[in-house]
Enzyme design. Structure first.
Site, PDB file in Angstrom:
ATOM      1  N   GLU A   1       0.875  -1.176   0.000  1.00  0.00           N
ATOM      2  CA  GLU A   1       0.000   0.000   0.000  1.00  0.00           C
ATOM      3  C   GLU A   1       0.906   1.217   0.000  1.00  0.00           C
ATOM      4  O   GLU A   1       1.694   1.411   0.929  1.00  0.00           O
ATOM      5  CB  GLU A   1      -0.922   0.001   1.225  1.00  0.00           C
ATOM      6  CG  GLU A   1      -2.035   1.031   1.148  1.00  0.00           C
ATOM      7  CD  GLU A   1      -1.668   2.365   1.781  1.00  0.00           C
ATOM      8  OE1 GLU A   1      -1.465   3.331   1.003  1.00  0.00           O
ATOM      9  OE2 GLU A   1      -1.584   2.455   3.003  1.00  0.00           O
TER      10      GLU A   1
ATOM     11  N   CYS B   1      -1.915   8.648   4.086  1.00  0.00           N
ATOM     12  CA  CYS B   1      -1.880   8.185   2.702  1.00  0.00           C
ATOM     13  C   CYS B   1      -3.075   8.708   1.923  1.00  0.00           C
ATOM     14  O   CYS B   1      -2.993   8.961   0.728  1.00  0.00           O
ATOM     15  CB  CYS B   1      -1.867   6.662   2.655  1.00  0.00           C
ATOM     16  SG  CYS B   1      -0.485   5.902   3.515  1.00  0.00           S
TER      17      CYS B   1
END
Length: 497
Positions: free
Chosen positions: A251, A285
């Site tokens: 990720e 993120c």
């Protein structure tokens, strides 16, 4: 903090040269000390994890699921010290710290439930009469879990809990800037029942540990959260091995955009922009990086956003009065300031909050609002409290969406519009893993908004989702010709008629 120092006694924690961990908001404060793993210690941990994996997998899904449930209870019972350590070591505000502990708890309980459902017993499959078929899930081996500093408890715990629940043993590598909270997490997992040979904490240099462990065929997979560049390096290192093909779950970053059209509710947009771009010092993120305003409303929205920025308070993250804390390190701050300097030459600085003497000893970066002409002007993600804004004409939505896709990233997308057709049009044209309509773009909830992207933003599957554990597992089928042992007894149980 006494708790942080005590965490160094958690076992098995391999020891090498100790380094001081300082508080991001004031580098004069030493939060604790952490060891750096040596090559011999890393390989010893790999030996032990490899030897312990078969027995751990054989324990079965139901027995393994009990452990993260106990860990979740322990985390809840120790909420206050965990929050204090997150604030000191990672520079998180108190609301962010509380939310992170809750997310770590959610990961433990969600993955425990999925383990019981998917790993608890073999699943029967259809087949011809006289034959039985079953599908079961098993651990792959040893997983190297590499977690980031921006969620040093939640993502660390989520990676480790998932790998363990699926039947793997784990080498857990925390971020170099936030190892102390990882010590606490490992200690709680061991206390909850994870055997010491099954879970090993390896603090220290990422490049060094990667160089020692990634070439080893006994590492069956890597779970990584961090930069796209580092994920690509790990992928190449695994691909260069001649042995079994390893699993990579990554990720990574995103050039996350929010599209606001002329039907949007201005006050709601302002609230969601401030929360998505600047809270957590922009170190999520999912944080908003590029705000795309329909030109009909751009001037009004910019004026409202700059006004709202004036209400933000930067300061000591352990104080409730602080909205925004520091960025994680001086190196991170220097990189962001270099980007701002470039933008002063090529773009337009619309707003920059001031810094003062209270920020002099920490790695603070003031929130900035910068107007650009196109998302093409941004060559990489800037991981901090910097929001770029651009204007687009009402007729230019398709071109804007094409430019966003062309970045190669696909993590989060926001839309503010009261036209359902516009929201669905954006969703259909986007490749983003998470799209949020008329709300903020951050704060994905485990089991509700599974998180993860595509392209340069990661491999999938989504963390906190129903398919995540499967990527840590190997599938096996078991087929028996029951007719060969005297006939198909299932026929005797069939209803007549």
């Amino acid at each position: 903090m006494a708790g942080a120092v005590a965490a160094l006694d958690a076992q098995p924690v391999v020891r090498g040269h100790d380094v001081a961990i300082t508080a991001p908001h004031d580098r004069r404060i030493i939060v604790g000390r952490a060891p750096e793993t040596t090559q011999a210690q890393a390989l010893t941990a790999l030996d032990a994890a490899s030897a312990a994996q078969a027995a751990w997998d054989a324990l079965g899904g139901h027995a393994r699921a009990d452990i993260p449930l106990r860990a979740a209870d322990l985390m809840e019972a120790r909420l206050e010290p965990l929050v204090a350590l997150l604030s000191r070591e990672a520079g998180k505000t108190l609301p962010d710290s509380v939310a992170e502990v809750r997310e770590a708890v959610d990961f433990c309980r969600y993955y425990a439930a999925r383990t019981r459902e998917d790993f608890g017993a073999p699943k029967p499959l259809p087949g011809p009469t006289g034959e039985t078929n079953q599908l079961s899930l098993h651990g792959k081996g040893v997983f190297l879990c590499i977690s980031p500093w921006n969620f040093p408890l939640a993502i660390f715990t989520g990676q480790v809990a998932a790998a363990l629940a699926a039947g793997n043993t784990v080498l857990a590598k925390p971020a170099e800037t936030t190892p102390l909270i990882a010590f606490e997490a490992v200690r709680l997992l061991h206390e909850a029942g994870v055997p010491k040979d099954v879970l090993h904490l390896l603090p220290g240099s990422g490049p060094a540990l990667g160089g020692w462990l990634l070439p080893d065929d006994r590492v069956a997979g890597v779970a990584f959260t961090g930069s796209t560049v580092t994920a690509q390096r790990i992928n190449r290192a695994l691909a260069n091995r001649d042995g079994p093909i390893a699993t990579l779950i990554a990720e990574t970053g995103g050039q996350n955009a929010m599209i606001v059209d002329s039907t949007a509710l201005p006050e709601q947009v302002v609230d969601d922009v401030i929360a998505s771009a600047f809270l957590s010092a922009g170190q999520r993120c999912s944080a908003l990086r590029v705000l795309c305003l329909q030109d009909d409303i751009a001037d009004t929205m910019i004026a409202m956003i700059t006004g709202a920025m004036d209400t933000l308070v930067l300061g000591d993250p352990s104080k409730l009065s602080s909205d925004i804390g520091p960025v994680i390190s001086q190196a991170a701050a220097d990189g962001l300031m270099a980007h701002i300097a470039r933008m002063r030459e090529t773009a337009r600085i619309l707003k920059a909050l001031p810094l003062g003497e209270a920020h002099a000893h920490g790695s603070f970066v003031a929130p900035h609002l910068i107007e650009i002409g196109s998302i093409k002007e941004l060559t990489r993600e800037e991981f901090g409290p910097i929001l770029h804004v651009l204007r687009y004409p009402a007729s230019g939505l398709d071109a804007l969406l094409a430019d966003i896709r062309a970045t190669g990233y696909g993590l989060t997308m926001g839309v503010h519009s009261r036209l359902e057709g516009t929201a669905r049009r954006v969703f259909a044209a986007s490749r983003c893993g998470n799209t949020y309509i008329n709300r903020s773009m951050t704060g994905a909830v485990v089991g509700v908004q599974p998180f993860g992207g595509a392209g340069l933003s990661g491999t999938g599957p989504k963390a906190g989702g129903p398919y995540y554990l499967h990527r840590f597992a190997s599938e096996r089928t078991y087929t028996v010709n029951v007719a060969a042992t005297g006939g198909n007894t299932q026929l005797f149980t069939m209803n007549e008629g």
